[in-house]
Design a protein around this motif. Sequence first.
Motif, PDB file in Angstrom:
ATOM      1  N   LEU A 119      43.317  33.598  34.892  1.00 30.64           N
ATOM      2  CA  LEU A 119      42.462  34.236  35.800  1.00 30.64           C
ATOM      3  C   LEU A 119      41.532  35.295  34.798  1.00 30.64           C
ATOM      4  O   LEU A 119      42.187  36.034  34.033  1.00 30.64           O
ATOM      5  CB  LEU A 119      43.141  34.606  36.740  1.00 30.64           C
ATOM      6  N   TYR A 120      40.350  35.386  35.239  1.00 30.32           N
ATOM      7  CA  TYR A 120      39.397  36.468  34.831  1.00 30.32           C
ATOM      8  C   TYR A 120      39.029  37.265  35.905  1.00 30.32           C
ATOM      9  O   TYR A 120      39.059  36.831  37.070  1.00 30.32           O
ATOM     10  CB  TYR A 120      38.340  35.762  34.154  1.00 30.32           C
TER      11      TYR A 120
ATOM     12  N   LEU B 152      41.098  45.433  40.333  1.00 31.29           N
ATOM     13  CA  LEU B 152      40.462  44.160  39.630  1.00 31.29           C
ATOM     14  C   LEU B 152      39.842  43.368  40.475  1.00 31.29           C
ATOM     15  O   LEU B 152      40.260  42.867  41.348  1.00 31.29           O
ATOM     16  CB  LEU B 152      41.965  43.197  38.974  1.00 31.29           C
ATOM     17  N   ARG B 153      38.493  43.144  40.227  1.00 31.10           N
ATOM     18  CA  ARG B 153      37.458  42.720  41.272  1.00 31.10           C
ATOM     19  C   ARG B 153      37.025  41.233  40.894  1.00 31.10           C
ATOM     20  O   ARG B 153      37.070  40.945  39.491  1.00 31.10           O
ATOM     21  CB  ARG B 153      36.312  43.683  41.310  1.00 31.10           C
ATOM     22  N   PHE B 154      36.843  40.421  41.927  1.00 27.37           N
ATOM     23  CA  PHE B 154      36.101  39.055  41.620  1.00 27.37           C
ATOM     24  C   PHE B 154      36.739  38.259  40.783  1.00 27.37           C
ATOM     25  O   PHE B 154      36.669  37.530  39.879  1.00 27.37           O
ATOM     26  CB  PHE B 154      34.584  39.501  41.099  1.00 27.37           C
TER      27      PHE B 154
ATOM     28  N   GLY C 192      34.399  47.339  35.255  1.00 30.45           N
ATOM     29  CA  GLY C 192      33.017  46.657  34.746  1.00 30.45           C
ATOM     30  C   GLY C 192      33.513  45.837  33.440  1.00 30.45           C
ATOM     31  O   GLY C 192      32.439  45.288  32.845  1.00 30.45           O
ATOM     32  N   ARG C 193      34.412  45.697  33.185  1.00 25.24           N
ATOM     33  CA  ARG C 193      34.870  45.160  31.890  1.00 25.24           C
ATOM     34  C   ARG C 193      35.631  43.674  32.189  1.00 25.24           C
ATOM     35  O   ARG C 193      36.493  43.745  33.106  1.00 25.24           O
ATOM     36  CB  ARG C 193      35.736  45.904  30.585  1.00 25.24           C
TER      37      ARG C 193
ATOM     38  N   GLY D 154      34.103  42.397  27.300  1.00 25.24           N
ATOM     39  CA  GLY D 154      35.156  42.824  27.388  1.00 25.24           C
ATOM     40  C   GLY D 154      35.241  44.311  26.798  1.00 25.24           C
ATOM     41  O   GLY D 154      36.213  45.066  27.230  1.00 25.24           O
ATOM     42  N   GLU D 155      34.364  44.550  25.980  1.00 27.74           N
ATOM     43  CA  GLU D 155      34.166  45.847  25.071  1.00 27.74           C
ATOM     44  C   GLU D 155      33.353  46.811  25.898  1.00 27.74           C
ATOM     45  O   GLU D 155      33.428  48.077  25.635  1.00 27.74           O
ATOM     46  CB  GLU D 155      33.787  45.578  23.796  1.00 27.74           C
TER      47      GLU D 155
END
Length: 399
Positions: free
Chosen positions: A107-108, A392-394, A113-114, A131-132
Amino acid sequence: GLVDGPSARLGRAVSTAVPGATEEVSTVVGSDGVAVVRLPASAGSLSAAQRILLSAQLVRTLGQVPEVTGVRIMLGDTPLALEGVPAVQPVGSWEQFDPLASPARELYALRRGRLVSVAEGTVSEVSGRFGEVAHDIGDFDVELDGGTNPIAALSASGRRVLVATLAGEPSDRAATLYSGADLLGPRWDRYGSLWTVDRDGPTSRVLALSPRRARDVTSGRLTRTRVLSYALSPEGTRFAAVVHGGAFASSAAPATRRRSEGSARAPARPVVVLGRVLRDAEGRVLRVDRVQQLVTSVTALSRPLDVAWRDPTNVIVLARVEGGLPEPYTIRIDGSQVSGGPPGVTPLNDPVAIEVASSGNPQDPIYIGDRRGQLLYQDDTGRWVEVSSDPLRFPNFPN
């Protein structure tokens, strides 16, 4: 059945990639386990996309024969040519077209914001600029089978669909693929089509996006509703949504959901609807038809909040029942079977739960997200466990 194609009853929801008259197609299995499928030479005019679908259909079907270990496709006397694909295609190829196989077991989500990935309750950083470096984006999807691994995301305002690659420099700008009024998160399907829904008050447009244009997907009664959330089935032949109003209006109080905040409250409660996705010979979306409300004999759908696909024939509906807290329910698409929710499982006990994520593989856990960014999953004992203390969003699984 392999070359004759689907029955008339299935219509264009299912199609065959085998071209030409079926009497011109022959299949011979050699002593080495290789099935040689010979099509007419005229099939040499197939596009690359059509060759992919043809290969997937033949290999996945013939792979069910125990003695077949590989498939060689001949166009007349010429082997089928497809970049990166061997002349003898192993029976395990094209797994992404298997409706029971999930191409993404991770899952992502966004953490401050990363981009991060989540597997079995463990959060890992994703390499590359997303990711960075923190990005001011909203709901998103990652396309894992396209080679360049593009990411499509909503702008922070929810009015633009942005596309970029996961790799690249932090200073690289994302391209605006579409600008609209009030968008739902973009979603790729297994055929590489990028979907979104643009809402304007009580109406909605279902769209298929490409770098060249945004194309309206004819969707019947869906256009006369406000779509609150949507999900594509693992094999790409069905569309599920939570909608307000239109021909599906009901007389209960409405539920609200993060992705429709700020919209006017409608006098009718949301309902879950299902539709059939029709495609052309190259897998491009034509329309969504036969849109019907999902009806069950129990009250699991009395106040739906979100929907996801558990597998090709079952959806998960996050819903409130009889004034209770939100709980996930697994429901067969004909409404005949409903499972989950209290009693019988550990209650979710999260009054602000708003979204559900599922990989499309019933062996993977279900994830529930809430307004605070808390992400939960159900462990082997049935308990709901927090994935991380960080928001952890979306959360979503790529198709």
